[in-house]
Design a protein around this motif. Structure first.
Motif, PDB file in Angstrom:
ATOM      1  N   VAL A  40      17.102 -43.983   7.528  1.00  0.00           N
ATOM      2  CA  VAL A  40      17.438 -42.570   7.379  1.00  0.00           C
ATOM      3  C   VAL A  40      18.795 -42.237   8.011  1.00  0.00           C
ATOM      4  N   LYS A  41      19.254 -43.098   8.898  1.00  0.00           N
ATOM      5  CA  LYS A  41      20.470 -42.783   9.652  1.00  0.00           C
ATOM      6  C   LYS A  41      21.741 -42.855   8.812  1.00  0.00           C
ATOM      7  N   LEU A  42      21.639 -43.426   7.611  1.00  0.00           N
ATOM      8  CA  LEU A  42      22.832 -43.453   6.755  1.00  0.00           C
ATOM      9  C   LEU A  42      23.293 -42.030   6.454  1.00  0.00           C
ATOM     10  N   GLY A  70      20.044 -48.534  17.460  1.00  0.00           N
ATOM     11  CA  GLY A  70      20.143 -49.536  16.419  1.00  0.00           C
ATOM     12  C   GLY A  70      20.474 -49.000  15.043  1.00  0.00           C
ATOM     13  N   ASN A  71      19.635 -48.112  14.518  1.00  0.00           N
ATOM     14  CA  ASN A  71      19.809 -47.741  13.112  1.00  0.00           C
ATOM     15  C   ASN A  71      21.081 -46.954  12.843  1.00  0.00           C
ATOM     16  N   LEU A  72      21.432 -46.027  13.720  1.00  0.00           N
ATOM     17  CA  LEU A  72      22.704 -45.322  13.495  1.00  0.00           C
ATOM     18  C   LEU A  72      23.848 -46.323  13.611  1.00  0.00           C
ATOM     19  N   VAL A 175       7.462 -34.904  10.860  1.00  0.00           N
ATOM     20  CA  VAL A 175       8.788 -35.514  11.044  1.00  0.00           C
ATOM     21  C   VAL A 175       8.873 -36.087  12.465  1.00  0.00           C
ATOM     22  N   GLY A 176       9.287 -37.343  12.572  1.00  0.00           N
ATOM     23  CA  GLY A 176       9.481 -37.963  13.883  1.00  0.00           C
ATOM     24  C   GLY A 176      10.693 -37.354  14.587  1.00  0.00           C
ATOM     25  N   ALA A 177      10.628 -37.352  15.920  1.00  0.00           N
ATOM     26  CA  ALA A 177      11.705 -36.732  16.710  1.00  0.00           C
ATOM     27  C   ALA A 177      12.397 -37.777  17.588  1.00  0.00           C
ATOM     28  N   GLY A 178      13.650 -38.063  17.238  1.00  0.00           N
ATOM     29  CA  GLY A 178      14.502 -38.890  18.097  1.00  0.00           C
ATOM     30  C   GLY A 178      15.584 -37.974  18.640  1.00  0.00           C
ATOM     31  N   THR A 179      16.777 -38.047  18.027  1.00  0.00           N
ATOM     32  CA  THR A 179      17.807 -37.059  18.386  1.00  0.00           C
ATOM     33  C   THR A 179      17.401 -35.675  17.880  1.00  0.00           C
ATOM     34  N   THR A 180      16.427 -35.643  16.985  1.00  0.00           N
ATOM     35  CA  THR A 180      15.886 -34.463  16.266  1.00  0.00           C
ATOM     36  C   THR A 180      16.803 -33.973  15.143  1.00  0.00           C
ATOM     37  N   GLY A 181      17.741 -34.784  14.716  1.00  0.00           N
ATOM     38  CA  GLY A 181      18.581 -34.422  13.574  1.00  0.00           C
ATOM     39  C   GLY A 181      17.741 -34.249  12.305  1.00  0.00           C
ATOM     40  N   THR A 182      16.874 -35.224  12.030  1.00  0.00           N
ATOM     41  CA  THR A 182      16.024 -35.136  10.834  1.00  0.00           C
ATOM     42  C   THR A 182      15.101 -33.926  10.949  1.00  0.00           C
ATOM     43  N   LEU A 183      14.472 -33.810  12.108  1.00  0.00           N
ATOM     44  CA  LEU A 183      13.517 -32.710  12.332  1.00  0.00           C
ATOM     45  C   LEU A 183      14.196 -31.347  12.187  1.00  0.00           C
ATOM     46  N   GLY A 221      14.010 -45.639  18.287  1.00  0.00           N
ATOM     47  CA  GLY A 221      13.992 -44.651  17.198  1.00  0.00           C
ATOM     48  C   GLY A 221      13.492 -43.297  17.638  1.00  0.00           C
ATOM     49  N   LEU A 222      12.235 -43.219  18.065  1.00  0.00           N
ATOM     50  CA  LEU A 222      11.671 -41.927  18.453  1.00  0.00           C
ATOM     51  C   LEU A 222      11.646 -41.791  19.973  1.00  0.00           C
ATOM     52  N   GLY A 223      11.671 -40.526  20.426  1.00  0.00           N
ATOM     53  CA  GLY A 223      11.561 -40.259  21.868  1.00  0.00           C
ATOM     54  C   GLY A 223      12.908 -40.269  22.546  1.00  0.00           C
ATOM     55  N   GLY A 263       8.598 -49.233  13.474  1.00  0.00           N
ATOM     56  CA  GLY A 263       7.716 -48.667  14.499  1.00  0.00           C
ATOM     57  C   GLY A 263       7.626 -47.154  14.456  1.00  0.00           C
ATOM     58  N   SER A 264       8.725 -46.482  14.115  1.00  0.00           N
ATOM     59  CA  SER A 264       8.657 -45.025  14.123  1.00  0.00           C
ATOM     60  C   SER A 264       7.831 -44.512  12.944  1.00  0.00           C
ATOM     61  N   THR A 265       7.790 -45.262  11.847  1.00  0.00           N
ATOM     62  CA  THR A 265       6.904 -44.875  10.742  1.00  0.00           C
ATOM     63  C   THR A 265       5.450 -44.997  11.192  1.00  0.00           C
ATOM     64  N   ALA A 290       9.222 -41.542   6.568  1.00  0.00           N
ATOM     65  CA  ALA A 290       9.293 -42.918   7.095  1.00  0.00           C
ATOM     66  C   ALA A 290      10.767 -43.279   7.285  1.00  0.00           C
ATOM     67  N   PRO A 291      11.255 -43.335   8.538  1.00  0.00           N
ATOM     68  CA  PRO A 291      12.701 -43.500   8.754  1.00  0.00           C
ATOM     69  C   PRO A 291      13.275 -44.861   8.350  1.00  0.00           C
ATOM     70  N   ASP A 292      12.468 -45.947   8.440  1.00  0.00           N
ATOM     71  CA  ASP A 292      13.040 -47.250   8.061  1.00  0.00           C
ATOM     72  C   ASP A 292      11.929 -48.212   7.652  1.00  0.00           C
ATOM     73  N   LEU A 293      12.315 -49.467   7.397  1.00  0.00           N
ATOM     74  CA  LEU A 293      11.366 -50.496   6.963  1.00  0.00           C
ATOM     75  C   LEU A 293      11.124 -51.482   8.111  1.00  0.00           C
TER      76      LEU A 293
HETATM   77  C1  LIG Z   1      13.770 -45.961  13.230  1.00  0.00           C
HETATM   78  C2  LIG Z   1      14.101 -44.561  13.552  1.00  0.00           C
HETATM   79  N1  LIG Z   1      13.169 -43.642  13.458  1.00  0.00           N
HETATM   80  C3  LIG Z   1      13.405 -42.360  13.762  1.00  0.00           C
HETATM   81  C4  LIG Z   1      14.625 -41.943  14.189  1.00  0.00           C
HETATM   82  C5  LIG Z   1      14.810 -40.507  14.578  1.00  0.00           C
HETATM   83  O1  LIG Z   1      15.638 -39.769  13.788  1.00  0.00           O
HETATM   84  P1  LIG Z   1      16.435 -38.556  14.427  1.00  0.00           P
HETATM   85  O2  LIG Z   1      17.435 -39.130  15.387  1.00  0.00           O
HETATM   86  O3  LIG Z   1      17.044 -37.869  13.264  1.00  0.00           O
HETATM   87  O4  LIG Z   1      15.453 -37.687  15.169  1.00  0.00           O
HETATM   88  C6  LIG Z   1      15.630 -42.866  14.317  1.00  0.00           C
HETATM   89  C7  LIG Z   1      16.920 -42.485  14.827  1.00  0.00           C
HETATM   90  O5  LIG Z   1      17.734 -43.306  15.165  1.00  0.00           O
HETATM   91  C8  LIG Z   1      15.370 -44.208  13.986  1.00  0.00           C
HETATM   92  O6  LIG Z   1      16.310 -45.150  14.120  1.00  0.00           O
END
Ligand SMILES: Cc1ncc(COP(=O)(O)O)c(C=O)c1O
Length: 328
Positions: A40-42, A70-72, A175-183, A221-223, A263-265, A290-293
């Motif tokens: 999702v970070k793309l 990692g993902n960003l 919606v999962g919450a990391g940076t909370t951009g998606t949320l 990813g999350l938290g 894991g975040s999914t 589901a943010p990634d595979l």
């Molecule tokens: C695997 C994964 N899940 C969830 C998130 C959370 O997304 P967001 O930062 O938009 O809250 C991230 C963010 O890096 C991620 O890498």
């Protein structure tokens, strides 16, 4: 069939897994991992880079630097390679080896922080390093995914309207919450355009984002260890906290049905299915993101030794993994 000339032009934004067959739960899972960055970070990376170029902050010769679990980092590695920028990713020892190797293969430089700050943890130590680097050389540009509004704007522009188009009857969105951009991007869009949709944030147990105490977290990813600057809690109707052991169990249940997610999914689906199980959800339309595979988690979430060492011997109990109601 799309034909593209730069990697960020391709993103599958309309793929959902109906989890009724898989988990017996009336939940549609929006897959965000089908693009060249695998996550999702793309979307956030592309929006932040495009805005920084338009603002004149990012110019030929600039060097991107960013803290990422990692993902960003992978997404920025792809965009930096495609647009001709150098990129230094600052991560920590919890970053999956596969993710690190991927960034290096794409030409990024990866700096791994190994000592957490005593108060603000690994994130605090990573941010201190980024600030030092920016202070030392004016060519470095820090987009700061933790406070950059373009991160939520990407989801406001794409993710939320895509879900609303596909599910006009939507009742609840997880919606999962990391940076909370998606949320925040999704929550803002639905509050503006479909205010009856219930927005449920799913956070990792041990995250301080919504005011609960910090505890050990191993899944990236999350938290967060600090309150996310992007977060506006007034846009969120409910918050769920999910234990990592439950997230991992859910990842393995999905994998047993052929769906290998990150894991975040597992966290979001675990929280969503428990929420739905507590209600008469038969007539509800529910979607989770589901943010990634799962391939980047083969050495962690999908490694039984790693799982047992961290969460105990019975986390991957065979009974927990069986679906019970599977057709022959
Ligand atoms: C695997 C994964 N899940 C969830 C998130 C959370 O997304 P967001 O930062 O938009 O809250 C991230 C963010 O890096 C991620 O890498």
């Amino acid at each position: 069939m799309p034909i593209i000339s730069v990697p960020q032009e391709f993103n599958q934004d309309d793929l959902y897994v109906d989890l009724r067959q898989v988990l017996g739960s009336p939940l549609f899972l929006k897959c965000e991992g089908f693009n060249f960055a695998g996550s999702v970070k793309l979307k956030a990376a592309n929006e932040m880079v495009t805005a920084a170029e338009a603002d004149g902050v990012l110019r030929p010769g600039s060097v991107l630097v960013e803290s990422s679990s990692g993902n960003l980092g992978v997404a920025l590695s792809i965009i930096a390679a495609s647009r001709g920028y150098r990129f230094r990713c600052v991560t920590d020892s919890r970053c999956n080896l596969a993710t690190r190797l991927l960034m290096e293969a794409l030409g990024a430089e990866v700096h791994v922080v190994t000592v957490p700050d005593p108060e603000t943890g690994y994130l605090g130590a990573r941010l201190a390093y980024v600030r030092d680097v920016c202070a030392s050389d004016p060519r470095f540009v820090w987009l700061d995914q933790y406070s950059n509004a373009n991160s939520w704007k990407a989801h406001h522009r794409t993710t939320a309207p895509a879900i609303a188009r596909r599910f006009p009857e939507l009742d609840v969105l997880f919606v999962g919450a990391g940076t909370t951009g998606t949320l925040m991007g999704c929550a803002r869009w639905f509050k503006e355009w479909r205010p009856s949709v219930r927005i449920v944030a799913v956070d990792a147990a041990g995250s301080v984002s919504f005011g609960t105490p910090a505890a050990r977290r191993m899944l990236p990813g999350l938290g967060m260890n600090v309150r996310p600057p992007l977060l506006d809690e007034s846009l969120v109707d409910e918050v769920l906290h999910v234990e990592e052991a439950d997230a991992i169990r859910m990842c393995h249940r999905l994998a047993r049905r052929g769906f290998l997610f990150g894991g975040s999914t597992g966290t979001v689906v675990s929280g969503a299915t428990s929420w739905l199980a507590r209600r008469d959800a038969r007539d509800l339309t529910a979607v989770a993101i589901a943010p990634d595979l799962g391939e980047r988690y083969l050495e962690t979430v999908y490694q039984s030794n790693w799982v047992r060492d961290l969460y105990g011997a019975d986390v991957l109990d065979a009974d927990e993994l069986s679906t019970g109601d599977r057709a022959a």
